[in-house]
Design a protein around this motif. Structure first.
Motif, PDB file in Angstrom:
ATOM      1  N   GLY A 123       0.812  -1.207   0.000  1.00 47.72           N
ATOM      2  CA  GLY A 123       0.000   0.000   0.000  1.00 47.72           C
ATOM      3  C   GLY A 123       0.846   1.258   0.000  1.00 47.72           C
ATOM      4  O   GLY A 123       0.547   2.215  -0.725  1.00 47.72           O
ATOM      5  N   ALA A 124       1.910   1.261   0.786  1.00 46.96           N
ATOM      6  CA  ALA A 124       2.779   2.439   0.861  1.00 46.96           C
ATOM      7  C   ALA A 124       3.501   2.670  -0.460  1.00 46.96           C
ATOM      8  O   ALA A 124       3.648   3.820  -0.903  1.00 46.96           O
ATOM      9  N   LEU A 125       3.942   1.606  -1.090  1.00 46.55           N
ATOM     10  CA  LEU A 125       4.655   1.739  -2.362  1.00 46.55           C
ATOM     11  C   LEU A 125       3.720   2.250  -3.462  1.00 46.55           C
ATOM     12  O   LEU A 125       4.082   3.136  -4.236  1.00 46.55           O
ATOM     13  N   ARG A 126       2.516   1.711  -3.516  1.00 43.25           N
ATOM     14  CA  ARG A 126       1.561   2.158  -4.527  1.00 43.25           C
ATOM     15  C   ARG A 126       1.135   3.606  -4.281  1.00 43.25           C
ATOM     16  O   ARG A 126       0.952   4.381  -5.223  1.00 43.25           O
ATOM     17  N   ALA A 127       1.001   3.968  -3.005  1.00 46.24           N
ATOM     18  CA  ALA A 127       0.647   5.346  -2.679  1.00 46.24           C
ATOM     19  C   ALA A 127       1.748   6.318  -3.083  1.00 46.24           C
ATOM     20  O   ALA A 127       1.474   7.497  -3.347  1.00 46.24           O
ATOM     21  N   SER A 128       2.985   5.804  -3.161  1.00 46.57           N
ATOM     22  CA  SER A 128       4.115   6.640  -3.575  1.00 46.57           C
ATOM     23  C   SER A 128       4.298   6.645  -5.091  1.00 46.57           C
ATOM     24  O   SER A 128       5.252   7.243  -5.588  1.00 46.57           O
ATOM     25  N   GLY A 129       3.413   5.954  -5.801  1.00 44.73           N
ATOM     26  CA  GLY A 129       3.448   5.985  -7.257  1.00 44.73           C
ATOM     27  C   GLY A 129       4.220   4.866  -7.914  1.00 44.73           C
ATOM     28  O   GLY A 129       4.399   4.887  -9.144  1.00 44.73           O
ATOM     29  N   PHE A 130       4.671   3.876  -7.153  1.00 42.80           N
ATOM     30  CA  PHE A 130       5.427   2.772  -7.738  1.00 42.80           C
ATOM     31  C   PHE A 130       4.502   1.667  -8.228  1.00 42.80           C
ATOM     32  O   PHE A 130       3.440   1.409  -7.640  1.00 42.80           O
ATOM     33  N   THR A 131       4.930   1.001  -9.297  1.00 48.33           N
ATOM     34  CA  THR A 131       4.230  -0.179  -9.809  1.00 48.33           C
ATOM     35  C   THR A 131       4.824  -1.407  -9.145  1.00 48.33           C
ATOM     36  O   THR A 131       6.046  -1.618  -9.206  1.00 48.33           O
ATOM     37  N   VAL A 132       4.007  -2.210  -8.506  1.00 53.30           N
ATOM     38  CA  VAL A 132       4.515  -3.366  -7.769  1.00 53.30           C
ATOM     39  C   VAL A 132       3.794  -4.631  -8.207  1.00 53.30           C
ATOM     40  O   VAL A 132       2.652  -4.596  -8.686  1.00 53.30           O
ATOM     41  N   SER A 133       4.503  -5.755  -8.032  1.00 55.77           N
ATOM     42  CA  SER A 133       3.927  -7.072  -8.299  1.00 55.77           C
ATOM     43  C   SER A 133       4.284  -7.965  -7.123  1.00 55.77           C
ATOM     44  O   SER A 133       5.432  -7.968  -6.657  1.00 55.77           O
ATOM     45  N   GLU A 134       3.311  -8.700  -6.642  1.00 55.09           N
ATOM     46  CA  GLU A 134       3.568  -9.595  -5.514  1.00 55.09           C
ATOM     47  C   GLU A 134       4.016 -10.960  -6.033  1.00 55.09           C
ATOM     48  O   GLU A 134       3.313 -11.607  -6.818  1.00 55.09           O
ATOM     49  N   LEU A 135       5.198 -11.371  -5.602  1.00 61.02           N
ATOM     50  CA  LEU A 135       5.767 -12.653  -5.987  1.00 61.02           C
ATOM     51  C   LEU A 135       5.925 -13.523  -4.751  1.00 61.02           C
ATOM     52  O   LEU A 135       5.843 -13.044  -3.613  1.00 61.02           O
ATOM     53  N   ARG A 136       6.193 -14.769  -4.963  1.00 61.14           N
ATOM     54  CA  ARG A 136       6.408 -15.675  -3.840  1.00 61.14           C
ATOM     55  C   ARG A 136       7.621 -15.260  -3.017  1.00 61.14           C
ATOM     56  O   ARG A 136       7.650 -15.372  -1.792  1.00 61.14           O
ATOM     57  N   SER A 137       8.648 -14.733  -3.704  1.00 62.36           N
ATOM     58  CA  SER A 137       9.889 -14.388  -3.020  1.00 62.36           C
ATOM     59  C   SER A 137       9.897 -12.970  -2.460  1.00 62.36           C
ATOM     60  O   SER A 137      10.844 -12.568  -1.794  1.00 62.36           O
ATOM     61  N   GLY A 138       8.853 -12.185  -2.735  1.00 68.89           N
ATOM     62  CA  GLY A 138       8.817 -10.816  -2.239  1.00 68.89           C
ATOM     63  C   GLY A 138       7.993  -9.934  -3.143  1.00 68.89           C
ATOM     64  O   GLY A 138       7.248 -10.411  -4.003  1.00 68.89           O
ATOM     65  N   VAL A 139       8.137  -8.647  -2.951  1.00 69.81           N
ATOM     66  CA  VAL A 139       7.411  -7.662  -3.752  1.00 69.81           C
ATOM     67  C   VAL A 139       8.379  -7.073  -4.773  1.00 69.81           C
ATOM     68  O   VAL A 139       9.425  -6.531  -4.407  1.00 69.81           O
ATOM     69  N   LEU A 140       8.030  -7.181  -6.047  1.00 70.93           N
ATOM     70  CA  LEU A 140       8.857  -6.632  -7.118  1.00 70.93           C
ATOM     71  C   LEU A 140       8.403  -5.203  -7.398  1.00 70.93           C
ATOM     72  O   LEU A 140       7.235  -4.963  -7.711  1.00 70.93           O
ATOM     73  N   VAL A 141       9.339  -4.262  -7.284  1.00 71.64           N
ATOM     74  CA  VAL A 141       9.046  -2.851  -7.499  1.00 71.64           C
ATOM     75  C   VAL A 141       9.719  -2.411  -8.790  1.00 71.64           C
ATOM     76  O   VAL A 141      10.948  -2.491  -8.918  1.00 71.64           O
TER      77      VAL A 141
END
Length: 300
Positions: free
Chosen positions: A239-257
């Motif tokens: 939520g914080a990353l998206r609120a800062s304008g970043f595109t993120v993808s949730e992976l098994r190993s972590g969050v890809l920014v």
């Protein structure tokens, strides 16, 4: 100023018994550019270069410099400079004497030896026995040999192997200068990271076959840095990353920014008061594409 000519590989094929080292390989290396010749160990790079330089005969196909095979060049040392190994030196001979032997055989002025040694930064070590050289210094001596005749074409096999970070930076800049002079530069490596900051184009082979040819941009359509981050409170982090304008993808190993350096991601988490359990830069899409092409790609 030396002028390069195209290196032309056409239908090149080489078998060692039942093993196909190189299969119907075709590509062209143009003057004024640094071309990376890439592939994992055992892909057939050195075999290709040895056929190009007339050291082994192909079963089929041709390898020429401006349409002329290496064996038929009128003055090979002043036309093509090559460095295939960093260990083919007499350990008891000095760097200067090593190069003098070749200069005399090619009827080049002895002054060309000191010029070549100066170009690669070995002037202060010219009279030291090669047996006492580090691997990086032997790499520089191999490059000095390649430059001895001031050729328009350079063929270098793994030239950054054994160099420290300063040496790697130096050779990247040096190859760029040589290409800007109009020379044809072909540099082999099994690691994309070693050459990606200095090459204009890449030729990638795997198992002796061409798998990709083009610019670096053609390998990395997405571009931009990527960061992998993880937190015990992943929803808050996302939520914080998206609120800062970043595109993120949730992976098994972590969050890809996407398009983010680790420092940027860490700052967002710090400001939001979110604990992180891991944070590191993801290998680039460029490297991911390369590893996929050569059959070494993995999943996250």
């Amino acid at each position: 100023m030396p002028t390069g000519v195209p290196i032309e590989i056409s239908g090149l094929t080489k078998h060692f018994g039942p093993v196909a080292a190189v299969s119907d390989l075709s590509f062209t290396v143009e003057p004024g550019r640094v071309t990376g010749f890439l592939g994992p160990n055992g892909a057939g790079k050195t075999t290709t270069l040895r056929m190009l330089l007339g050291l082994i005969a192909p079963n089929a196909g041709t390898a020429t410099f401006g349409g002329v095979p290496y064996a038929r060049l009128e003055s090979p040392l002043t036309s093509v400079g090559a460095a295939l190994e960093a260990s083919s030196f007499h350990p008891g001979r000095s760097a200067r004497n090593h190069l003098l032997v070749y200069a005399q055989a090619a009827r080049l002025p002895s002054a060309t030896v000191d010029v070549a040694l100066h170009k690669v930064g070995l002037t202060d070590y010219a009279d030291r026995r090669v047996g006492g050289y580090s691997l990086g210094m032997r790499q520089r001596l191999g490059l000095a040999f390649a430059l001895l005749g001031d050729p328009g074409v350079l063929v270098l096999d793994e030239p950054v192997n054994g160099l420290d970070p300063e040496g790697i930076k130096w050779i990247r800049l040096f190859l760029r200068e040589l290409a800007n002079e109009g020379r044809t530069i072909l540099v082999s490596s099994h690691l994309l990271s070693e050459v990606q900051q200095s090459v204009d184009e890449v030729v990638i082979i795997a198992k002796g076959e061409l798998v990709h040819r083009g610019t670096l941009a053609s390998l990395d359509p997405a571009g931009g840095p990527q960061t992998i981050v993880e937190s015990p409170d992943r929803p808050a982090l996302v939520g914080a990353l998206r609120a800062s304008g970043f595109t993120v993808s949730e992976l098994r190993s972590g969050v890809l920014v996407e398009n983010a350096e680790p420092a940027q991601v860490g700052h967002v988490a710090f400001v939001a008061g979110i604990e992180l359990s891991s944070l590191h830069r993801h290998r680039s899409g460029l490297e991911e594409s390369f590893l996929t092409l050569v059959g070494e790609g993995g999943s996250l």
